[in-house]
Motif scaffolding. Sequence first.
Motif, PDB file in Angstrom:
ATOM      1  N   TYR A 284       6.749   3.438  -0.537  1.00  0.00           N
ATOM      2  CA  TYR A 284       7.731   4.523  -0.492  1.00  0.00           C
ATOM      3  C   TYR A 284       7.052   5.895  -0.600  1.00  0.00           C
ATOM      4  CZ  TYR A 284      10.974   0.703  -1.825  1.00  0.00           C
ATOM      5  OH  TYR A 284      11.693  -0.481  -1.905  1.00  0.00           O
ATOM      6  N   CYS A 285       5.945   6.092   0.074  1.00  0.00           N
ATOM      7  CA  CYS A 285       5.210   7.359   0.011  1.00  0.00           C
ATOM      8  C   CYS A 285       5.379   8.127   1.319  1.00  0.00           C
ATOM      9  CB  CYS A 285       3.730   7.112  -0.259  1.00  0.00           C
ATOM     10  SG  CYS A 285       3.379   6.487  -1.923  1.00  0.00           S
ATOM     11  N   GLU A 286       5.158   9.430   1.239  1.00  0.00           N
ATOM     12  CA  GLU A 286       5.227  10.291   2.420  1.00  0.00           C
ATOM     13  C   GLU A 286       4.105  11.312   2.367  1.00  0.00           C
ATOM     14  OE1 GLU A 286       8.315  13.260   4.819  1.00  0.00           O
ATOM     15  OE2 GLU A 286       9.071  11.849   3.311  1.00  0.00           O
ATOM     16  N   ASP A 287       3.530  11.590   3.524  1.00  0.00           N
ATOM     17  CA  ASP A 287       2.433  12.543   3.663  1.00  0.00           C
ATOM     18  C   ASP A 287       1.209  12.052   2.898  1.00  0.00           C
ATOM     19  OD1 ASP A 287       0.842  14.744   4.167  1.00  0.00           O
ATOM     20  OD2 ASP A 287       1.884  16.049   2.758  1.00  0.00           O
ATOM     21  N   VAL A 288       0.554  11.053   3.471  1.00  0.00           N
ATOM     22  CA  VAL A 288      -0.599  10.387   2.843  1.00  0.00           C
ATOM     23  C   VAL A 288      -1.820  10.563   3.734  1.00  0.00           C
ATOM     24  CG1 VAL A 288      -1.571   8.182   2.087  1.00  0.00           C
ATOM     25  CG2 VAL A 288       0.865   8.666   1.711  1.00  0.00           C
ATOM     26  N   VAL A 289      -2.953  10.947   3.150  1.00  0.00           N
ATOM     27  CA  VAL A 289      -4.232  10.938   3.850  1.00  0.00           C
ATOM     28  C   VAL A 289      -5.186  10.064   3.050  1.00  0.00           C
ATOM     29  CG1 VAL A 289      -6.188  12.258   4.700  1.00  0.00           C
ATOM     30  CG2 VAL A 289      -3.886  13.230   4.823  1.00  0.00           C
ATOM     31  N   VAL A 309       0.438  -0.574   3.357  1.00  0.00           N
ATOM     32  CA  VAL A 309       1.277   0.603   3.548  1.00  0.00           C
ATOM     33  C   VAL A 309       2.705   0.094   3.722  1.00  0.00           C
ATOM     34  CG1 VAL A 309       1.661   2.681   4.912  1.00  0.00           C
ATOM     35  CG2 VAL A 309      -0.660   1.782   4.642  1.00  0.00           C
ATOM     36  N   ASP A 310       3.556   0.353   2.739  1.00  0.00           N
ATOM     37  CA  ASP A 310       4.853  -0.312   2.615  1.00  0.00           C
ATOM     38  C   ASP A 310       5.976   0.721   2.617  1.00  0.00           C
ATOM     39  OD1 ASP A 310       6.957  -1.962   1.993  1.00  0.00           O
ATOM     40  OD2 ASP A 310       6.034  -2.857   0.226  1.00  0.00           O
ATOM     41  N   SER A 311       6.759   0.735   3.688  1.00  0.00           N
ATOM     42  CA  SER A 311       7.900   1.657   3.812  1.00  0.00           C
ATOM     43  C   SER A 311       7.477   3.098   3.532  1.00  0.00           C
ATOM     44  CB  SER A 311       9.047   1.239   2.880  1.00  0.00           C
ATOM     45  OG  SER A 311       9.656   0.043   3.331  1.00  0.00           O
ATOM     46  N   VAL A 342      17.264  -2.210   1.250  1.00  0.00           N
ATOM     47  CA  VAL A 342      16.577  -0.921   1.138  1.00  0.00           C
ATOM     48  C   VAL A 342      16.534  -0.221   2.492  1.00  0.00           C
ATOM     49  CG1 VAL A 342      14.375   0.181   0.591  1.00  0.00           C
ATOM     50  CG2 VAL A 342      15.227  -1.685  -0.847  1.00  0.00           C
ATOM     51  N   ALA A 343      16.249  -0.989   3.545  1.00  0.00           N
ATOM     52  CA  ALA A 343      16.291  -0.498   4.937  1.00  0.00           C
ATOM     53  C   ALA A 343      15.464   0.769   5.122  1.00  0.00           C
ATOM     54  CB  ALA A 343      17.740  -0.261   5.371  1.00  0.00           C
ATOM     55  N   ARG A 344      14.236   0.739   4.624  1.00  0.00           N
ATOM     56  CA  ARG A 344      13.367   1.912   4.729  1.00  0.00           C
ATOM     57  C   ARG A 344      12.192   1.563   5.623  1.00  0.00           C
ATOM     58  NH1 ARG A 344      11.701   5.704  -0.413  1.00  0.00           N
ATOM     59  NH2 ARG A 344      10.308   7.147   0.697  1.00  0.00           N
ATOM     60  N   PRO A 345      12.064   2.201   6.793  1.00  0.00           N
ATOM     61  CA  PRO A 345      11.008   1.815   7.722  1.00  0.00           C
ATOM     62  C   PRO A 345       9.637   2.317   7.289  1.00  0.00           C
ATOM     63  CG  PRO A 345      12.201   3.693   8.578  1.00  0.00           C
ATOM     64  CD  PRO A 345      12.917   3.277   7.326  1.00  0.00           C
TER      65      PRO A 345
END
Length: 510
Positions: A284-289, A309-311, A342-345
């Motif tokens: 459930y993360c966003e903006d990852v390097v 890398v999960d959702s 959860v339905a999170r792509p």
Amino acid sequence: MKRLSVAFAALALSFLLVSGCLSPNPASKTFPITEHGAVGDGQTVNTKAIQALIDECAKNGGGTIVVPKGTFLSGALYFKPGVNLRVDKDAVLKSTTNIEDFPAIYTRWEGIERYWTSAFLNFVGMKNVSVSGEGTIDASGDAWSNFGQGRGGRGAGAPGRGGPNAGQPGAAARGNTPGRGPNAASANAAAPAAPIALPKPQDVYPSPLPTTATISLAPDRTNTPIINAAGIALPRGGFGGGNGSGGISINTPPRSIVFQNCTGVRISGLTLKNEARWGYVFIYCEDVVAANLTAKAEHYIPSSDGMDVDSCRKVLITGCYFDCNDDCISIKSGKDEDGLRVARPCEDIVIEKTTFAYGHGGAAMGSETSGGIRNVEVRDCIVEADNWAPVRFKSQPSRGGVVENITYRNIELRSAREVVEFNMAWRMVPPIAPPAKVLPIVRNVRIINLHGTATNVGSMHGLPDSFIDGITFENCNIVAQRGLTIENAKNVDTSGLKITVKEGEPIIRR
């Protein structure tokens, strides 16, 4: 397709613009753990000293915890907002192998939200977090490898510390362990368990209900609820079994580094050694390097994925090296009923300039596909060391979810068992969940400029009621012992695929 490539280029450019700041602000405060009670002799357990420093650092405006030269032993650590981590060259942060050092935390494990063993390093609900350095995270997977698994060695009570055979299953254990090969689904099915009345979440969970957005530890790791906080029944086999009193005992080695519900993650430079379970994990993360990382695990350590890398959304993985005993990288989005809830792509992912050495897959899509996986490009990568299947798609009828717009581009094959594996009925080992209302879908996959040698070209196996749809090979050249088998797939364009085989037909369509 051109529009998709432009989108990927823009995405990669935006990542590169921010990846220059992979390390914390040089002006931020640094706190060497040796100045706060930690001892790097490889024997002293430093959990309390390091955790106290993290907590104090967070209270006083944040900064960077520094692991200097030495070997520092610790149990689970929980980082707080504003606290970064740097592991210097010749420094080792090493996991203990005492399960009591790893409480159960509310997380997502194998696609289901539930209590599970805390990771060695836990980053939950954080923004703009940096983990960096040229040092090593030693997850002690060589010692954890036979913990609680009936795998011989020293048994569940005392994980063995022996040589490369310490975690190898004996003949008896091998017969009871679900396999990964073509006969895995032939295991004898156990009699179905009698249905039981499920409690309500508020009746079995502490108040307030746990959430993955914050650090939520279980009151008792040996007696966790049989449902998750959404009221969905939890699987009771595998690593977390019943405890004889109706609850579930969580008794499994820890993952290595977990970022959960984080935004603005920068992790670079580290070497991860012997992940006991999954290595670098993003949920459930966003903006990852994730840049210039290494993960190496002994090939007898089970479930030692290099990276999961999960959702997640907007992820750049660049310049990494993986050698492990499961998928090098696995892209996921939840499993079965809970994943569909959860339905999170998992979407907008770029994997580039990375080497896939030994592993069960290179960049694998699935098998947890319930939330969907879309817009992934794997490019400019090298495959070596007999990797099982660098282009890998796997799911099960119960998963559901749509996997689409996936591109593998400029892939050099130096050694692979198979090149491609599409298997929508992967590892059908009892107990088997019922099919989803909408079966998993795989569509719009491009494989471009892939060339080199392998034992087999591989296989595509869709479901009879959900064909794999729209696979295109462009400028691909493979030399292999055996060719490609295609079954339950449509709109597969192999005009850009040249196969030279020593046995049988290059392409077999069923």
